[in-house]
Design an enzyme around this catalytic site. Structure first.
Site, short mmCIF file in Angstrom:
data_model
loop_
_atom_site.label_atom_id
_atom_site.label_comp_id
_atom_site.label_asym_id
_atom_site.label_seq_id
_atom_site.Cartn_x
_atom_site.Cartn_y
_atom_site.Cartn_z
N HIS A 109 35.24 68.24 -88.13
CA HIS A 109 35.60 69.63 -87.84
C HIS A 109 34.50 70.31 -86.99
CE1 HIS A 109 38.83 70.14 -91.18
NE2 HIS A 109 39.00 69.05 -90.45
N GLU A 119 32.97 73.07 -87.33
CA GLU A 119 31.85 73.63 -88.10
C GLU A 119 30.82 72.54 -88.39
OE1 GLU A 119 35.11 73.89 -88.61
OE2 GLU A 119 35.62 75.61 -89.84
N CYS A 146 37.70 75.20 -93.71
CA CYS A 146 38.34 74.55 -94.85
C CYS A 146 37.31 74.37 -95.97
CB CYS A 146 38.90 73.20 -94.42
SG CYS A 146 37.61 71.98 -94.08
N CYS A 149 34.29 72.17 -94.99
CA CYS A 149 33.33 72.87 -94.12
C CYS A 149 32.61 73.97 -94.90
CB CYS A 149 34.03 73.43 -92.89
SG CYS A 149 34.54 72.13 -91.76
N1 LIG Z 1 38.21 75.43 -89.46
C1 LIG Z 1 38.73 74.34 -88.86
C2 LIG Z 1 40.06 74.00 -89.04
C3 LIG Z 1 40.55 72.88 -88.42
N2 LIG Z 1 39.76 72.13 -87.66
C4 LIG Z 1 40.29 70.96 -86.92
C5 LIG Z 1 40.68 69.75 -87.66
C6 LIG Z 1 41.80 69.17 -86.83
O1 LIG Z 1 41.27 68.45 -85.71
C7 LIG Z 1 42.50 70.39 -86.32
C8 LIG Z 1 43.63 70.84 -87.23
O2 LIG Z 1 44.75 70.11 -86.88
P1 LIG Z 1 46.24 70.58 -87.22
O3 LIG Z 1 46.47 70.30 -88.67
O4 LIG Z 1 46.35 72.06 -86.90
O5 LIG Z 1 47.08 69.77 -86.30
O6 LIG Z 1 41.51 71.39 -86.29
C9 LIG Z 1 38.43 72.48 -87.45
O7 LIG Z 1 37.71 71.82 -86.69
N3 LIG Z 1 37.94 73.57 -88.08
ZN LIG Z 2 36.76 72.01 -92.01
#
Ligand SMILES: Nc1ccn([C@H]2C[C@H](O)[C@@H](COP(=O)(O)O)O2)c(=O)n1
Ligand SMILES: [Zn+2]
Length: 185
Positions: A95, A97, A121, A124
């Site tokens: 992610h 973060e 999440c 993170c």
């Molecule tokens: N705070 C966050 C939330 C999500 N991500 C990343 C993880 C995945 O690559 C993507 C989410 O994928 P989706 O389920 O929307 O197809 O975003 C993050 O880096 N930081």
């Molecule tokens: Zn996360």
């Protein structure tokens, strides 16, 4: 005698060029924009997330975006959202973060603020807490009702990590290279 270098002819003086700009980017819009620019590096086809860590002197100390781990080719790992869990991106992707924290250019991010496009999440949130980051400024909380986000808020609350949704002052920030090139010709 007139100094040809001095622009003292009133008709030639543009008030816009003599007065301090008022529409400059304020710090929060600036750091959130850096997070969004960084997200443009992401190869995730559905969601691109960026994060930017800032210290108490308004200096950027870490930037990251969501992507596959170092040395793991993002051509060899899946980007799917659905199907067998092992055939989706979820067990593999780092992610934004996490990458911003790992990419820090100083010894510690303790006391810093993290700007992130999406609310962090629970995984993170744990990293944010353990790294000593004290404030989260996020843009979207679209998965608010998910268990991961409920757990995340619980952890952040217990650890006294503040979180605030960013309300941008500038509704739109555009980097138009064509326009920049035209103006510098
Ligand atoms: N705070 C966050 C939330 C999500 N991500 C990343 C993880 C995945 O690559 C993507 C989410 O994928 P989706 O389920 O929307 O197809 O975003 C993050 O880096 N930081
Ligand atoms: Zn996360």
């Amino acid at each position: 005698m007139d100094n040809p270098c001095q622009q003292n002819d009133k008709e030639n003086v543009s008030p816009d060029l003599d007065t301090k700009r008022k529409d400059y980017l304020e710090w929060r819009d600036y750091f959130m924009s850096v997070a969004f620019l960084s997200a443009q590096r992401s190869k995730d086809p559905s969601t691109q997330v960026g994060a930017c860590i800032v210290n108490d002197e308004n200096k950027i100390v870490g930037i990251g975006y969501n992507g596959m781990p170092n040395h793991c080719s993002d051509d060899d790992l899946p980007w799917a959202r659905k199907g067998n869990w092992l055939d989706t991106k979820y067990p593999y992707v780092c992610h934004a973060e996490m990458n911003a924290i790992m990419n820090k250019n100083c010894s510690s991010v303790s006391g810093c603020t993290i700007y992130v496009a999406l609310f962090p999440c629970n995984e993170c949130a744990k990293l944010i807490i353990q790294s000593g980051i004290k404030k989260v400024i996020y843009m979207s909380d679209k998965h608010k009702e998910n268990d991961c986000m409920i757990a995340s808020r619980k952890l952040l609350d217990l650890a006294h990590v503040e979180y605030t949704q960013h309300i941008p002052k500038h509704r739109k920030i555009v980097i138009d290279f064509d326009n920049i090139n035209a103006r510098h010709k």
